[in-house]
Design an enzyme around this catalytic site. Structure first.
Site, PDB file in Angstrom:
ATOM      1  N   CYS A  99       0.967  -1.323  -0.050  1.00  0.00           N
ATOM      2  CA  CYS A  99       0.033   0.147  -0.117  1.00  0.00           C
ATOM      3  C   CYS A  99       0.823   1.431   0.013  1.00  0.00           C
ATOM      4  CB  CYS A  99      -0.982   0.102   1.187  1.00  0.00           C
ATOM      5  SG  CYS A  99      -2.531   1.168   1.036  1.00  0.00           S
TER       6      CYS A  99
ATOM      7  N   GLU B 133      -1.401  -8.849   4.699  1.00  0.00           N
ATOM      8  CA  GLU B 133      -1.379  -9.011   6.197  1.00  0.00           C
ATOM      9  C   GLU B 133      -2.621  -8.830   6.917  1.00  0.00           C
ATOM     10  OE1 GLU B 133      -0.859  -6.342   4.488  1.00  0.00           O
ATOM     11  OE2 GLU B 133      -1.003  -4.489   5.638  1.00  0.00           O
TER      12      GLU B 133
ATOM     13  N   HIS C 238      -3.676  -5.658   1.026  1.00  0.00           N
ATOM     14  CA  HIS C 238      -2.835  -6.032   2.088  1.00  0.00           C
ATOM     15  C   HIS C 238      -3.017  -7.629   2.323  1.00  0.00           C
ATOM     16  CE1 HIS C 238      -2.601  -1.745   3.542  1.00  0.00           C
ATOM     17  NE2 HIS C 238      -3.761  -1.425   2.907  1.00  0.00           N
TER      18      HIS C 238
END
Lengths: 80, 263
Positions: B116, B235, B233
């Site tokens: 990002c 994560e 993302h």
């Protein structure tokens, strides 16, 4: 002290959604006949320099290294 | 030198832990360092994902540092709004003190992951080609998306099959990948497109390309395959309790790659 003005604009061919949105808003306000709208930014710099040519060269270096992203933007330097 | 949390005059971040491998530890794992700029806000999620895959927490490193911790084998630029997105997203961070060390680390063949805002920083630092423009819709997009693995077998994608489709999350206002046609052709020709936006069936359609990115590109690799930037993302999806583990293979791939061939 010399004042330099750096104008940064999206390059031709790079999508400028901000300019498009401004254009739509102008049409909504009733302004007819507005063609393409492009939005950029202006950065004014005070430079501790007395030679206009040197000041311009400095501002151009700043534009290349930080103020403009040459992948998507072009810049123009004017010395006041 | 690595300063302890709080040395910047700012309060120590709760949960910020520093890597201190046991002396003589033979455990082959990841020595990751996450760079924290003012405005970075995804470093803790990233730390959780890295720890989950690697079994040890990463170091968190403030932007004013000038050196990476000794033994670092992965640098991560996490998401957020570094420096308030002033000037252009990632532009100020790209010239902050720690980025000189990150650039040198990459030049020595170090592995770097930018997610990002981290992807935006890597482009602004010219460590990856192109730029991230305002989303074509002009809207901040915060939603699930699907990604297709375009280049398996890299340090970041080793756990996926070529063409695999997985779920991820996007949360950005400026994720519209742009590069000139010659650069795009080079990226495609050299197999440096890592991920493309696609629908749940794996079709890279215009509808699935929510931010308007050139050729549905969601993530790209450096020519040595050791620097990856992507907008979504991974994560976010590393825990079944938080909606799934679709992003975990990226971190597990890094553990595989770095444990097998230490930098």
């Amino acid at each position: 002290m010399i004042r330099a003005r750096v104008t940064v604009m999206p390059k031709a061919g790079v999508l400028d959604p901000q300019g498009k949105a401004i254009g739509h808003a102008l049409a909504n306000l009733g302004f007819a006949g507005v063609g393409e709208v492009r939005a950029g930014k202006v950065i004014e710099l005070e430079l501790a320099e007395s030679d206009p040519a040197k000041a311009k060269a400095q501002a151009e270096e700043m534009a290349r290294r930080l103020l403009a992203n040459l992948v998507i933007e072009s810049y123009r330097v004017e010395i006041a | 030198m690595r300063a302890p949390a709080g040395s910047d005059g700012l309060p120590a971040r709760p949960g910020a832990r520093h890597l201190s491998p046991a002396p003589g530890s033979k455990e082959a794992s990841l020595n990751a360092a996450i760079i924290v700029f003012p405005g970075t806000n995804r470093e803790r999620d990233m730390a959780i994902a890295l720890e989950r895959a690697a079994g040890r927490p990463p170091a968190l490193l403030f932007h004013r540092e000038t050196e990476l911790p000794r033994g670092t084998d992965l640098v991560v630029l996490a998401g957020g709004f570094s420096y308030g997105d002033y000037l252009r997203c990632g532009a100020i961070a790209a010239h902050s003190p720690i980025m000189r060390a990150v650039r040198e680390f990459a030049a020595r063949g170090g592995h770097v992951l930018g997610v990002c805002n981290g992807f935006q920083i890597l482009c602004e630092a010219q460590m990856l080609p192109g730029a991230l423009l305002r989303n074509a819709s002009l809207r901040f997009l915060s939603m699930d998306c699907h990604l297709r693995v375009e280049r398996a077998g890299t340090p970041f994608t080793g756990r996926w099959q070529q063409g695999a489709v997985f779920r991820s999350v996007m949360a950005h206002g400026d994720g519209n990948y742009f590069a000139d046609a010659a650069t795009l052709d080079r990226l495609e020709g050299e197999g440096l497109v890592a991920f493309r936006y696609c629908d749940a069936r794996g079709e890279a359609t215009a509808e699935a390309n929510l931010n308007g990115s050139a050729r549905n590109i969601a993530g790209i690799l450096s020519p040595n395959l050791r620097v990856l930037g992507l907008m979504p993302h991974p994560e976010n999806y590393v825990d079944p309790l938080l909606g799934g583990t679709d992003g975990l293979p990226l971190f597990e791939s890094l553990v595989d790659a770095l444990a097998a061939a230490p930098a």
